[in-house]
Design a protein around this motif. Structure first.
Motif, PDB file in Angstrom:
ATOM      1  N   THR A 106       0.652  -1.263  -0.004  1.00 15.41           N
ATOM      2  CA  THR A 106      -0.014  -0.027   0.036  1.00 15.41           C
ATOM      3  C   THR A 106       0.954   1.173   0.028  1.00 15.41           C
ATOM      4  OG1 THR A 106      -0.167  -0.253   2.600  1.00 15.41           O
ATOM      5  CG2 THR A 106      -1.967  -1.266   1.236  1.00 15.41           C
ATOM      6  N   GLN A 107       2.101   1.073  -0.111  1.00 14.20           N
ATOM      7  CA  GLN A 107       3.098   2.055  -0.107  1.00 14.20           C
ATOM      8  C   GLN A 107       2.955   2.960  -1.716  1.00 14.20           C
ATOM      9  OE1 GLN A 107       4.536   3.110   2.828  1.00 14.20           O
ATOM     10  NE2 GLN A 107       3.284   1.214   3.510  1.00 14.20           N
ATOM     11  N   PRO A 176     -10.171  -0.311   3.543  1.00 10.19           N
ATOM     12  CA  PRO A 176      -8.915  -0.038   4.552  1.00 10.19           C
ATOM     13  C   PRO A 176      -7.486   0.058   4.077  1.00 10.19           C
ATOM     14  CG  PRO A 176      -9.916  -2.248   5.111  1.00 10.19           C
ATOM     15  CD  PRO A 176     -10.870  -1.650   4.045  1.00 10.19           C
ATOM     16  N   ARG A 177      -6.596   0.544   4.480  1.00  6.31           N
ATOM     17  CA  ARG A 177      -5.216   0.450   3.918  1.00  6.31           C
ATOM     18  C   ARG A 177      -4.152  -0.036   5.055  1.00  6.31           C
ATOM     19  NH1 ARG A 177      -5.199   1.645  -1.851  1.00  6.31           N
ATOM     20  NH2 ARG A 177      -7.500   1.953  -2.159  1.00  6.31           N
ATOM     21  N   ASP A 178      -4.804   0.025   6.056  1.00 11.55           N
ATOM     22  CA  ASP A 178      -3.799  -0.515   7.285  1.00 11.55           C
ATOM     23  C   ASP A 178      -4.038  -1.921   7.739  1.00 11.55           C
ATOM     24  OD1 ASP A 178      -2.484   2.128   7.283  1.00 11.55           O
ATOM     25  OD2 ASP A 178      -4.191   2.754   8.428  1.00 11.55           O
ATOM     26  N   ALA A 179      -2.813  -2.863   8.036  1.00 13.17           N
ATOM     27  CA  ALA A 179      -2.826  -3.826   8.710  1.00 13.17           C
ATOM     28  C   ALA A 179      -3.583  -4.863   8.034  1.00 13.17           C
ATOM     29  CB  ALA A 179      -3.458  -3.884  10.190  1.00 13.17           C
ATOM     30  N   LYS A 212     -10.091  -6.778  11.199  1.00 10.38           N
ATOM     31  CA  LYS A 212      -8.623  -7.493  11.730  1.00 10.38           C
ATOM     32  C   LYS A 212      -8.871  -8.688  12.354  1.00 10.38           C
ATOM     33  CE  LYS A 212      -6.685  -2.942  11.997  1.00 10.38           C
ATOM     34  NZ  LYS A 212      -6.204  -1.830  13.177  1.00 10.38           N
TER      35      LYS A 212
END
Length: 213
Positions: A106-107, A176-179, A212
């Motif tokens: 996702t970077q 979502p983009r995290d974890a 998550k």
């Protein structure tokens, strides 16, 4: 000076090239043509009414589609894709894909997640989650979209990019983009069978990512 046989060959060649595309209204230099080609608007108008229902009806489970695509691309394309594609174009397939995200990138603006579909802990497909996306798989999977309906190759290419932009704006921007690793992913989309691919690159029209773990 060209002799008559040469002129005849040129005339036939020009005739073929002129009939390759239909002539449709294009935007004037000052942008004043009311019937100007607007690929983003065209995609928006057909997305809910035609595109998503078509993909939902045509798509098969990813493991089944990909197994057939590797052994008989034409049969897989006829069943799960666009049998009316241009002869020199690669096959594109519509799929339903569900599994665990085992890697995420996702970077980059061209963000992706790798999904394990069969539970062996290894990625089976790579899913684009944008905002930048490669290819025109969504456009190319549709049997009601044909190159000859467009003025030229540029318009056809812009129409393909408009599908990615619309999916990115209306579907993928909400993900979502995290974890992401360890979460589940549920995808409806399309991918093109290309030589040298590390993993099939799926472009979603619908996408869900679970909570998550």
């Amino acid at each position: 000076m060209l002799n008559k046989p040469t002129w005849s060959i040129l005339a036939v060649t020009v005739g073929i090239s002129l009939t390759a595309c239909k002539i449709l209204p294009t935007q004037s230099a000052d942008g004043g043509d009311a019937a100007a080609f607007n690929p983003d608007k065209m995609v928006e108008e057909i997305w809910a009414a035609k595109v998503v229902p078509y993909l939902q009806q045509k798509a098969g489970p990813f493991p089944e589609v990909h197994a057939l695509a590797k052994t008989d691309p034409a049969a897989a394309g006829a069943k799960y894709g666009n049998p009316n594609k241009q002869a020199n174009s690669p096959w594109t397939f519509t799929v339903r894909l569900e599994g665990e995200i085992v890697a995420a990138n996702t970077q980059s603006r061209a963000a992706t997640v790798d999904v394990d579909v069969d539970g062996d802990g290894k990625a089976d497909a790579r899913v684009q989650i944008g905002p930048a996306m490669r290819g025109t798989a969504l456009r190319d999977s549709l049997d009601f979209v044909q190159f000859n309906d467009f003025t030229n190759q540029i318009d056809f290419a812009q129409f393909g990019k408009a599908f990615n932009a619309y999916a990115g704006k209306t579907v993928l921007s909400k993900l979502p983009r995290d974890a992401l690793e360890g979460r589940t992913a549920k995808i409806l989309g399309a991918y093109t069978l290309e030589s040298g691919q590390d993993l099939p690159l799926v472009t979603p029209a619908e996408a869900e990512i679970g909570p998550k773990p």
